[in-house]
Design an enzyme around this catalytic site. Structure first.
Site, mmCIF file in Angstrom:
data_model
loop_
_atom_site.group_PDB
_atom_site.id
_atom_site.type_symbol
_atom_site.label_atom_id
_atom_site.label_comp_id
_atom_site.label_asym_id
_atom_site.label_seq_id
_atom_site.Cartn_x
_atom_site.Cartn_y
_atom_site.Cartn_z
ATOM 1 N N ASP A 80 0.805 -1.228 0.000
ATOM 2 C CA ASP A 80 0.000 0.000 0.000
ATOM 3 C C ASP A 80 0.841 1.281 0.000
ATOM 4 O OD1 ASP A 80 0.744 -0.868 2.611
ATOM 5 O OD2 ASP A 80 -0.740 0.444 3.531
ATOM 6 N N GLU A 138 -0.519 -2.064 5.140
ATOM 7 C CA GLU A 138 0.336 -1.986 6.334
ATOM 8 C C GLU A 138 0.093 -0.686 7.082
ATOM 9 O OE1 GLU A 138 2.990 -1.149 9.201
ATOM 10 O OE2 GLU A 138 3.072 0.081 7.406
HETATM 11 ZN ZN LIG Z 1 5.015 3.649 6.557
HETATM 12 ZN ZN LIG Z 2 6.391 0.899 5.669
#
Ligand SMILES: [Zn+2]
Ligand SMILES: [Zn+2]
Length: 394
Positions: A80, A138
């Protein structure tokens, strides 16, 4: 084997850079990695690998060597990007306005696709299975890793260990950072609403002043860090947002306080959060007000399994040379790789991406973040090497 991996990593380096640039110019926010997922699936399919979607926008694939059931090692990349407008003037700059790969997850995904290229060429030369884990989100709670685990990423087959790498703009390209044991912090968000009774500031005796109560509370809560925290356990409690929306002559009805609690011990984490809640409620009560406590649980703390980390550090030293291994300091930021580390032996290491001479020095999560792309060849080759060596060890 090392020679073969290094040769293949060099052979595929241009492809890995091209993949990273494609991903960099097409960044997608957490939980919206649909095009990235399609792209990665197509890349894997071109290598003859079948991938399985997981956690909506993530995917998993297996590279089976000889005797695939012997041992399984998991390699993880996150995919991401962040809500940041890129300020770099480069040919591969973000084409999605307001979205940028400013944490290097494009490099992680490209490196893992590099691993796929390298290890599919060598699958007759190692025993066991390498599990490629491409996870979403994440950067956003509850963290793609927690959803991948929920959806079974650590089962069928279960990896004996999980390995993750992350770019490091503070470490020169060519160098790799390791740390055994506690490495990154748990990240819980604290939301406190202190309520009293507002009114004319000239008549405090007829009011319950939530501003004064909140001021006491902010000071008092630090005692949990200074008096209750085990002294050897790193911990932080910070409040960055305090809103008392009255006026010079108006005491408001309520004050909101928002902050973060971070530590590196799951037992202390639970105790610290319980103490924050209790102190907030009882202190406000003792002063005639109330406190509503909301805790948004974040990522757990990241523990680098000591033996696994020691083995990988030694293997990395063999791959890049001992002069290129550096020690990492504790880092109170969070990382959802921590979820894997709570379930299986895990190691999260850092891949140097800094190049002072070329001006590549910006930190992650900044609009000028970039990497020295030489790191991609090292990232793909090293991760391949670590996986193969870990499959040999029992
Ligand atoms: Zn980050
Ligand atoms: Zn990262």
């Amino acid at each position: 084997m090392k020679q073969k991996i290094q040769t293949l990593a060099a052979k595929f380096a241009a492809d890995t850079v091209a993949i990273r640039r494609h991903l960099h110019s097409h960044p997608e926010l957490s939980f919206h990695e649909t095009e990235t997922q399609k792209f990665v699936a197509a890349q894997l399919s071109a290598l003859g690998l079948t991938s399985q979607p997981m956690a909506d926008t993530g995917l998993v694939a297996l590279i089976e060597g000889k005797n695939p059931g012997k041992k399984v090692v998991g390699l993880r990349a996150d995919m991401d990007a962040l809500p940041i407008t890129e300020a770099n003037d480069v040919p591969y700059r973000s084409q999605n306005p307001g979205v940028m790969h400013a944490c290097g997850h494009d490099a992680h995904t490209a490196s893992l696709l590099g691993v796929a290229r390298i290890l599919t060429q060598l699958k007759d030369e190692f025993e066991g299975t390498v599990k490629l884990v491409f996870q979403p989100a994440e950067e956003k709670a509850p963290g793609g890793a927690s959803l991948m685990i929920r959806d079974g990423v650590l089962k069928n087959p279960t990896p004996a260990g999980m390995i993750g790498q992350h770019v490091a703009p503070q470490i020169p390209v060519g160098k790799i950072g390791f740390r055994e044991g506690m490495y990154m912090a748990s990240t819980d968000e604290i939301y406190l609403t202190v309520r009293g009774k507002g009114g004319h500031a000239a008549m405090p005796d007829s009011l319950v002043d939530p501003v004064l109560i909140a001021s006491h509370l902010i000071v008092a809560l630090q005692q949990i860090i200074s008096r209750n925290r085990p002294p050897k356990s790193p911990s932080v409690l910070s409040f960055g947002r305090v809103i008392a929306n009255g006026a010079t002559n108006v005491i408001p009805n309520e004050v909101s306080i928002e902050g973060t609690f971070r530590c590196m011990d799951e037992t202390w984490r639970a105790e610290g959060l319980a103490r924050i809640q209790r102190m907030a409620e009882t202190l406000c009560d003792s002063m005639g007000g109330t406190c509503e406590v909301f805790i948004q649980k974040g990522y757990p703390y990241l523990e680098n399994h000591p033996e696994l980390t020691r083995r990988l550090r030694a293997e990395a030293s063999e791959y890049v040379g001992p002069e290129n291994i550096v020690d990492l300091d504790l880092w109170m930021a969070g990382e959802d790789f921590a979820f894997y580390s709570q379930v299986v032996d895990s190691c999260f290491y850092r891949l140097g991406t800094r190049n002072e001479a070329r001006g590549i020095t910006s930190g992650v999560h900044t609009p000028t973040f970039d990497i020295d792309e030489k790191a991609l060849e090292i990232g793909a080759g090293l991760m391949s090497w670590l996986a193969v060596r870990e499959l040999v060890s029992c």
